[in-house]
Design an enzyme around this catalytic site. Structure first.
Site, PDB file in Angstrom:
ATOM      1  N   TRP A  37       9.186  36.739  -0.898  1.00  0.00           N
ATOM      2  CA  TRP A  37       8.677  35.365  -0.739  1.00  0.00           C
ATOM      3  C   TRP A  37       7.199  35.270  -1.073  1.00  0.00           C
ATOM      4  CZ3 TRP A  37       6.515  33.146   4.342  1.00  0.00           C
ATOM      5  CH2 TRP A  37       6.633  31.652   4.283  1.00  0.00           C
ATOM      6  N   ASP A  89      11.888  40.304   8.542  1.00  0.00           N
ATOM      7  CA  ASP A  89      11.746  38.780   8.476  1.00  0.00           C
ATOM      8  C   ASP A  89      13.300  38.333   8.376  1.00  0.00           C
ATOM      9  OD1 ASP A  89      11.310  36.401   7.938  1.00  0.00           O
ATOM     10  OD2 ASP A  89      10.073  36.499   6.055  1.00  0.00           O
ATOM     11  N   ALA A 140      14.963  34.851   8.180  1.00  0.00           N
ATOM     12  CA  ALA A 140      14.685  33.495   8.086  1.00  0.00           C
ATOM     13  C   ALA A 140      15.910  32.424   8.068  1.00  0.00           C
ATOM     14  CB  ALA A 140      13.633  32.838   7.175  1.00  0.00           C
ATOM     15  N   LYS A 146      15.990  26.938   9.178  1.00  0.00           N
ATOM     16  CA  LYS A 146      17.005  26.786   8.330  1.00  0.00           C
ATOM     17  C   LYS A 146      18.518  26.594   8.909  1.00  0.00           C
ATOM     18  CE  LYS A 146      13.671  28.454   5.553  1.00  0.00           C
ATOM     19  NZ  LYS A 146      12.320  29.036   5.981  1.00  0.00           N
TER      20      LYS A 146
HETATM   21  C1  LMR Z   1      11.023  28.700   0.343  1.00  0.00           C
HETATM   22  O1  LMR Z   1      11.036  29.561  -0.019  1.00  0.00           O
HETATM   23  O2  LMR Z   1      11.560  27.791  -0.313  1.00  0.00           O
HETATM   24  C2  LMR Z   1      10.798  28.176   1.872  1.00  0.00           C
HETATM   25  O3  LMR Z   1      10.688  29.325   2.564  1.00  0.00           O
HETATM   26  C3  LMR Z   1       9.972  27.207   1.886  1.00  0.00           C
HETATM   27  C4  LMR Z   1       8.418  27.642   1.898  1.00  0.00           C
HETATM   28  O4  LMR Z   1       7.575  27.401   2.790  1.00  0.00           O
HETATM   29  O5  LMR Z   1       8.117  28.563   0.778  1.00  0.00           O
END
Ligand code: LMR
Length: 399
Positions: free
Chosen positions: A137, A218, A220, A253
């Site tokens: 991420w 993590d 999410a 989410k």
């Molecule tokens: C994403 O990866 O699209 C989401 O987790 C939103 C973000 O804050 O990056």
């Protein structure tokens, strides 16, 4: 000695430009595009077949109950709503829910939990390295670096083949020093969708435990992959095997409350008293950063999880979101053999083997918005857009 009065202290006007966050820039670009047929598979929000992100029915009901019954908005403290964190324990920790060496607190989304967890590591061991599989991420490295910890990257994913570079992952973890942190995606890997299978988790956690690394998980998207229980496999395995574990959890989410920022941080140490001390540090760091987390979303989640009937209905609504994700994955996978790997992955994201230039072309010519990395949100589009999306991607991949 005379002071040099000519040297001017830097002012705010001297600040260098900031490279804007790519995902936030993409959201703005898509919003500004007037083309009606545009397809937004950029940001990670669930959309239903009609292309909307509805508020869960059970959430609407809980929010109404909150409005009707809440008597005060007086402060709750740095840890937010204690009962909210307790109610998450069985869902996240499963058989470890009663372990008194594990404590949790409410945070502003998963992002707040991540920052707080790394702050805790930086407080106890500023020399710890954080082992991060790439791609990850895009906000992970900035959050880690903000705590001054070192990020050490290893390759996690082979984009061309859609598979995990597992041997390289294991080798990187084996090279970790005791006290280093292994950042792991609990489920629904963002951005690749390539989750560890159970046997891979077994091997990963075995190496992590043997090397004395701290697993930092993590999670999410619990419930968006295989199921609520199945998606927590890695979390629970780490708790089985390691004395020290950090878990950053998000409800944004799976309760569809994105902008309300609902998350939690759980910390396990080797003893109840050491955990209490760790949580005191966590509370102090939270106080410095945001003082107390926002209440509304967590209060509504609390109402849902406290009420058997609402909790059961949440599980049904969550299953419907998961079923849609997996259904769209199968539809994309079966449309083109080059996209077959997408059917074997989990969660909202997968990556297309497209260059940045091809992604830009799709944006400019087809009004299809995805991250420059080729990451796309499989449920970013409505059903009526799916065929055009698949055809455009196939065209970009070439015949
Ligand atoms: C994403 O990866 O699209 C989401 O987790 C939103 C973000 O804050 O990056």
């Amino acid at each position: 000695m005379l002071t040099d009065t000519k040297t001017k202290a830097p002012g705010l006007a001297d600040l260098p430009p900031v490279q804007s966050d790519a995902l936030l820039a993409l959201i703005a670009m898509c919003d500004a595009d007037p083309r009606e047929h545009k397809i937004d598979v950029g940001v990670g929000v669930f959309r239903d077949g009609a292309g909307n992100t509805p508020i869960l029915q059970v959430m609407k009901q809980a929010e109404q109950r909150l409005v009707d019954t809440q008597k005060t908005k007086a402060y709750l403290g740095t840890g937010g709503d204690k009962r909210f964190a307790e109610l998450l324990r069985p869902i996240l920790l499963g058989p470890h829910a009663g372990d008194e060496r594990i404590a949790g607190l409410q945070t502003p989304g998963g992002c707040g939990a991540l920052r707080l967890g790394f702050e805790l590591i930086a407080t106890v061991n500023p020399r710890a390295r954080v082992l991060v599989g790439t791609p990850t991420w895009p906000n992970h490295p900035p959050i880690i670096k903000a705590t001054r910890l070192e990020v050490s990257e290893y390759p996690y994913y082979e984009r061309g083949q859609g598979i995990i570079r597992f041997d390289e992952m294991i080798a990187a973890l084996q090279n970790g020093e005791p006290g280093d942190v292994a950042l792991l995606h609990g489920c629904c890997h963002n951005p690749t969708g390539a989750d560890l299978g159970e046997e891979q988790w077994d091997e990963v956690i075995q190496v992590v435990a043997e090397r004395g690394l701290i697993p930092f998980i993590d999670i999410a998207y619990q419930g968006f992959g295989r199921g609520l229980e199945e998606d927590a496999y890695g979390v629970r395995l780490a708790l089985d095997s390691c004395d020290e574990v950090i878990i950053a959890q998000s409800c944004d989410k799976n309760f569809s409350v994105y902008r309300d920022r609902v998350g939690s941080l759980f910390v396990k140490t080797g003893s109840k008293s050491a955990t209490a001390t760790a949580m005191a540090h966590v509370g102090q760091r939270a106080r410095e950063m945001w003082s107390m987390p926002p209440d509304h979303g967590a209060a509504a989640v609390h109402i849902i999880l406290e009420d058997r009937e609402l909790a059961d209905r949440w599980i049904v609504e969550l299953a419907a979101m998961r079923d849609r994700i997996n259904d769209v994955r199968q539809r994309i996978a079966s449309a083109d053999p080059r996209l077959a790997y997408i059917g074997r992955q989990f969660g909202m994201f997968s990556m297309l083997p497209l260059s940045k230039e091809q992604v830009v072309q799709l944006r400019e010519h087809e009004a299809i918005y995805m991250a420059d990395s080729g990451r796309f949100n499989v449920v970013g589009m409505g059903d009526d857009q799916l065929d055009r999306f698949i055809a455009s991607v196939a065209g970009a991949l070439g015949n």
